[in-house]
Motif scaffolding. Sequence first.
Motif, PDB file in Angstrom:
ATOM      1  N   VAL A  72      10.029  -9.876   4.504  1.00 46.95           N
ATOM      2  CA  VAL A  72       9.168  -9.449   5.596  1.00 46.95           C
ATOM      3  C   VAL A  72       8.549  -8.104   5.241  1.00 46.95           C
ATOM      4  CG1 VAL A  72       9.068  -8.740   8.021  1.00 46.95           C
ATOM      5  CG2 VAL A  72      10.497 -10.664   7.362  1.00 46.95           C
ATOM      6  N   VAL A  73       7.285  -7.940   5.540  1.00 44.57           N
ATOM      7  CA  VAL A  73       6.605  -6.660   5.338  1.00 44.57           C
ATOM      8  C   VAL A  73       6.240  -6.096   6.708  1.00 44.57           C
ATOM      9  CG1 VAL A  73       4.589  -5.491   4.378  1.00 44.57           C
ATOM     10  CG2 VAL A  73       5.699  -7.317   3.085  1.00 44.57           C
ATOM     11  N   TYR A  74       6.620  -4.830   6.931  1.00 45.99           N
ATOM     12  CA  TYR A  74       6.330  -4.167   8.197  1.00 45.99           C
ATOM     13  C   TYR A  74       5.216  -3.137   8.005  1.00 45.99           C
ATOM     14  CZ  TYR A  74      10.736  -6.066  10.016  1.00 45.99           C
ATOM     15  OH  TYR A  74      11.736  -6.902  10.434  1.00 45.99           O
ATOM     16  N   LEU A  75       4.423  -2.964   9.065  1.00 51.72           N
ATOM     17  CA  LEU A  75       3.364  -1.963   9.081  1.00 51.72           C
ATOM     18  C   LEU A  75       3.473  -1.197  10.396  1.00 51.72           C
ATOM     19  CD1 LEU A  75       0.811  -0.859   7.618  1.00 51.72           C
ATOM     20  CD2 LEU A  75      -0.518  -2.521   8.933  1.00 51.72           C
ATOM     21  N   MET A  76       3.478   0.126  10.325  1.00 53.63           N
ATOM     22  CA  MET A  76       3.675   0.942  11.517  1.00 53.63           C
ATOM     23  C   MET A  76       2.815   2.193  11.434  1.00 53.63           C
ATOM     24  SD  MET A  76       7.287   2.339  13.133  1.00 53.63           S
ATOM     25  CE  MET A  76       7.712   3.363  11.713  1.00 53.63           C
ATOM     26  N   THR A  77       2.292   2.623  12.574  1.00 53.12           N
ATOM     27  CA  THR A  77       1.538   3.875  12.679  1.00 53.12           C
ATOM     28  C   THR A  77       2.242   4.776  13.682  1.00 53.12           C
ATOM     29  OG1 THR A  77      -0.568   2.781  12.167  1.00 53.12           O
ATOM     30  CG2 THR A  77      -0.675   4.921  13.254  1.00 53.12           C
ATOM     31  N   GLN A  78       2.512   6.011  13.280  1.00 55.68           N
ATOM     32  CA  GLN A  78       3.243   6.952  14.124  1.00 55.68           C
ATOM     33  C   GLN A  78       2.360   8.136  14.522  1.00 55.68           C
ATOM     34  OE1 GLN A  78       7.538   7.479  12.599  1.00 55.68           O
ATOM     35  NE2 GLN A  78       6.443   6.799  10.780  1.00 55.68           N
ATOM     36  N   TYR A 112       0.843  -1.190   0.000  1.00 54.53           N
ATOM     37  CA  TYR A 112       0.000   0.000   0.000  1.00 54.53           C
ATOM     38  C   TYR A 112       0.882   1.246   0.000  1.00 54.53           C
ATOM     39  CZ  TYR A 112      -4.337  -2.473   1.285  1.00 54.53           C
ATOM     40  OH  TYR A 112      -5.445  -3.279   1.308  1.00 54.53           O
ATOM     41  N   SER A 113       0.449   2.253  -0.744  1.00 54.87           N
ATOM     42  CA  SER A 113       1.128   3.551  -0.660  1.00 54.87           C
ATOM     43  C   SER A 113       0.659   4.262   0.602  1.00 54.87           C
ATOM     44  CB  SER A 113       0.796   4.406  -1.883  1.00 54.87           C
ATOM     45  OG  SER A 113      -0.576   4.799  -1.854  1.00 54.87           O
ATOM     46  N   THR A 114       1.398   5.303   0.983  1.00 52.13           N
ATOM     47  CA  THR A 114       1.001   6.083   2.152  1.00 52.13           C
ATOM     48  C   THR A 114      -0.399   6.642   1.989  1.00 52.13           C
ATOM     49  OG1 THR A 114       3.282   6.675   2.699  1.00 52.13           O
ATOM     50  CG2 THR A 114       1.551   8.122   3.535  1.00 52.13           C
ATOM     51  N   HIS A 115      -0.722   7.123   0.782  1.00 51.14           N
ATOM     52  CA  HIS A 115      -2.044   7.681   0.521  1.00 51.14           C
ATOM     53  C   HIS A 115      -3.124   6.619   0.718  1.00 51.14           C
ATOM     54  CE1 HIS A 115      -5.116  10.227  -1.300  1.00 51.14           C
ATOM     55  NE2 HIS A 115      -5.455   9.203  -2.065  1.00 51.14           N
ATOM     56  N   GLU A 116      -2.866   5.423   0.239  1.00 50.36           N
ATOM     57  CA  GLU A 116      -3.846   4.346   0.383  1.00 50.36           C
ATOM     58  C   GLU A 116      -4.027   3.960   1.843  1.00 50.36           C
ATOM     59  OE1 GLU A 116      -3.339   1.880  -3.814  1.00 50.36           O
ATOM     60  OE2 GLU A 116      -1.828   1.655  -2.231  1.00 50.36           O
ATOM     61  N   LEU A 117      -2.925   3.891   2.595  1.00 51.67           N
ATOM     62  CA  LEU A 117      -3.020   3.550   4.005  1.00 51.67           C
ATOM     63  C   LEU A 117      -3.815   4.608   4.776  1.00 51.67           C
ATOM     64  CD1 LEU A 117       0.607   2.290   4.744  1.00 51.67           C
ATOM     65  CD2 LEU A 117      -1.472   0.906   4.724  1.00 51.67           C
ATOM     66  N   MET A 118      -3.576   5.884   4.463  1.00 51.82           N
ATOM     67  CA  MET A 118      -4.323   6.952   5.127  1.00 51.82           C
ATOM     68  C   MET A 118      -5.804   6.826   4.830  1.00 51.82           C
ATOM     69  SD  MET A 118      -2.263   8.899   6.923  1.00 51.82           S
ATOM     70  CE  MET A 118      -3.004  10.519   7.055  1.00 51.82           C
ATOM     71  N   GLY A 119      -6.135   6.422   3.613  1.00 54.96           N
ATOM     72  CA  GLY A 119      -7.536   6.230   3.245  1.00 54.96           C
ATOM     73  C   GLY A 119      -8.180   5.123   4.061  1.00 54.96           C
ATOM     74  N   VAL A 172       0.521  15.298  11.409  1.00 51.60           N
ATOM     75  CA  VAL A 172      -0.758  14.627  11.194  1.00 51.60           C
ATOM     76  C   VAL A 172      -1.098  13.893  12.491  1.00 51.60           C
ATOM     77  CG1 VAL A 172      -0.577  14.348   8.685  1.00 51.60           C
ATOM     78  CG2 VAL A 172       0.407  12.609  10.198  1.00 51.60           C
ATOM     79  N   GLU A 173      -2.368  13.550  12.659  1.00 49.31           N
ATOM     80  CA  GLU A 173      -2.779  12.844  13.870  1.00 49.31           C
ATOM     81  C   GLU A 173      -2.144  11.458  13.923  1.00 49.31           C
ATOM     82  OE1 GLU A 173      -6.996  13.056  14.847  1.00 49.31           O
ATOM     83  OE2 GLU A 173      -7.205  14.702  13.423  1.00 49.31           O
ATOM     84  N   MET A 174      -2.221  10.746  12.822  1.00 51.81           N
ATOM     85  CA  MET A 174      -1.622   9.418  12.724  1.00 51.81           C
ATOM     86  C   MET A 174      -1.033   9.251  11.335  1.00 51.81           C
ATOM     87  SD  MET A 174      -4.414   6.898  14.538  1.00 51.81           S
ATOM     88  CE  MET A 174      -5.392   7.453  15.946  1.00 51.81           C
ATOM     89  N   PHE A 175       0.171   8.709  11.275  1.00 53.29           N
ATOM     90  CA  PHE A 175       0.824   8.487   9.996  1.00 53.29           C
ATOM     91  C   PHE A 175       1.181   7.004   9.859  1.00 53.29           C
ATOM     92  CE2 PHE A 175       4.854   8.148   7.566  1.00 53.29           C
ATOM     93  CZ  PHE A 175       4.329   8.444   6.318  1.00 53.29           C
ATOM     94  N   MET A 214       8.453  12.727  12.628  1.00 49.52           N
ATOM     95  CA  MET A 214       9.835  12.746  12.173  1.00 49.52           C
ATOM     96  C   MET A 214      10.113  11.590  11.205  1.00 49.52           C
ATOM     97  SD  MET A 214      11.256  15.412  13.619  1.00 49.52           S
ATOM     98  CE  MET A 214       9.721  16.186  13.164  1.00 49.52           C
ATOM     99  N   ASP A 215       9.530  11.704  10.010  1.00 52.05           N
ATOM    100  CA  ASP A 215       9.652  10.645   9.006  1.00 52.05           C
ATOM    101  C   ASP A 215       9.742  11.299   7.632  1.00 52.05           C
ATOM    102  OD1 ASP A 215       8.906   8.517   7.068  1.00 52.05           O
ATOM    103  OD2 ASP A 215       8.557   7.321   8.888  1.00 52.05           O
ATOM    104  N   ALA A 216      10.795  10.969   6.889  1.00 55.54           N
ATOM    105  CA  ALA A 216      11.004  11.584   5.571  1.00 55.54           C
ATOM    106  C   ALA A 216       9.857  11.268   4.627  1.00 55.54           C
ATOM    107  CB  ALA A 216      12.329  11.108   4.975  1.00 55.54           C
ATOM    108  N   ARG A 217       9.296  10.058   4.719  1.00 50.86           N
ATOM    109  CA  ARG A 217       8.213   9.698   3.805  1.00 50.86           C
ATOM    110  C   ARG A 217       6.989  10.570   4.025  1.00 50.86           C
ATOM    111  NH1 ARG A 217       6.449   3.453   3.207  1.00 50.86           N
ATOM    112  NH2 ARG A 217       8.709   3.324   2.790  1.00 50.86           N
ATOM    113  N   ASN A 218       6.846  11.084   5.225  1.00 51.94           N
ATOM    114  CA  ASN A 218       5.725  11.979   5.534  1.00 51.94           C
ATOM    115  C   ASN A 218       6.092  13.443   5.306  1.00 51.94           C
ATOM    116  OD1 ASN A 218       3.103  12.643   6.702  1.00 51.94           O
ATOM    117  ND2 ASN A 218       4.228  13.319   8.505  1.00 51.94           N
TER     118      ASN A 218
END
Length: 346
Positions: free
Chosen positions: A318-324, A6-13, A304-307, A295-299
Amino acid sequence: MSINLYSTHELMGVVRTLRPPVTFWLDLCFKRVKTFGTEYIDFDDVIRGRRMAPFVAPNVSGRVMQEQGYTTKKFKPAYIKPKHVLDPTRTLTRMAGEAIGGDMSPGERFDANVADLLQTQREMVTRRLEWMASQAVQFGEVTVSGDDYPSQTVDFGRTITDKNLTGNDRWSISHADSDPFADLDAWMTELFQTAGYPATVAVMGTSAYAAMAAKTQFSNYLDIRRVTSTTFDIGPGNGLPAQYKGTLTNGLEIWVYNDIYENDSGTNVAMMDPRDVILVNPAGLEGVRCFGAIMDARNGYQPVEMFPKMWEQEDPSVVYLMTQSAPLMVPMRPNASLRARVINDA
């Protein structure tokens, strides 16, 4: 099997469509959201007294009033970032709720796992925000600590003192001299004199409410009808951790609260002590949900409230998923709430 991250935009959606957990304190006292494009959160606290305009004769010039100034409060929010590994074996085995034998493709299970973990992370972050909000209202401060974060206390500057009833003043049917309703009236007056806002809501722990309800005069003080728009709502029975019980004749809404959270050791802990009563004027407290920059370059280091983000490690695969999030729940007027321990075990 080919799986597209998923792209960042898709995850935010996806995050925006997920159902949030119960947020009693946030909804009651922290309705406004403000983001800051820095690591620090700054607020200007304007100092205003209760001076009256002076009398002067009509032919005398107006009196010049001295400005009372302001102070700037500076806070640095703690950083939180729950992180999970997307287990590749979960794409090959039947998911909970899936038909026996499986009717989903590996790619569909991957997508479902992403949504499930995002839901889990959102609930974890939101529950932390709710805890911070409850601490700020109850104590006028929030102490944050973690394995990789030294313990720090953010003090919002509350000056009104906590109450601790002792002896026969404790709320109990066995203490005939105790008077919960006189206590509440006195504390409402103190809040008004200190903060300029009378309490409108009393949030009670289960033991505190039971002690008040046991008083013989209780029914004379409580109106269980609750007007919502143009209809009456009898209130309780919603199955939530906070239940409306009625409004006292002095205008104070009574809520009973018994939510819990799970600490780092897996033990359930009460969000609020059942022996306590919290008086608050939500509008006077004016709580703000503040979020610092991620503090994330991709963002792009934006607030934002949650990234949420997702990335892949090639070997092993391995695929990682994280919310900051970088949150801090700030009560603009911390003296618009008061905590009282009305039952003392000592």
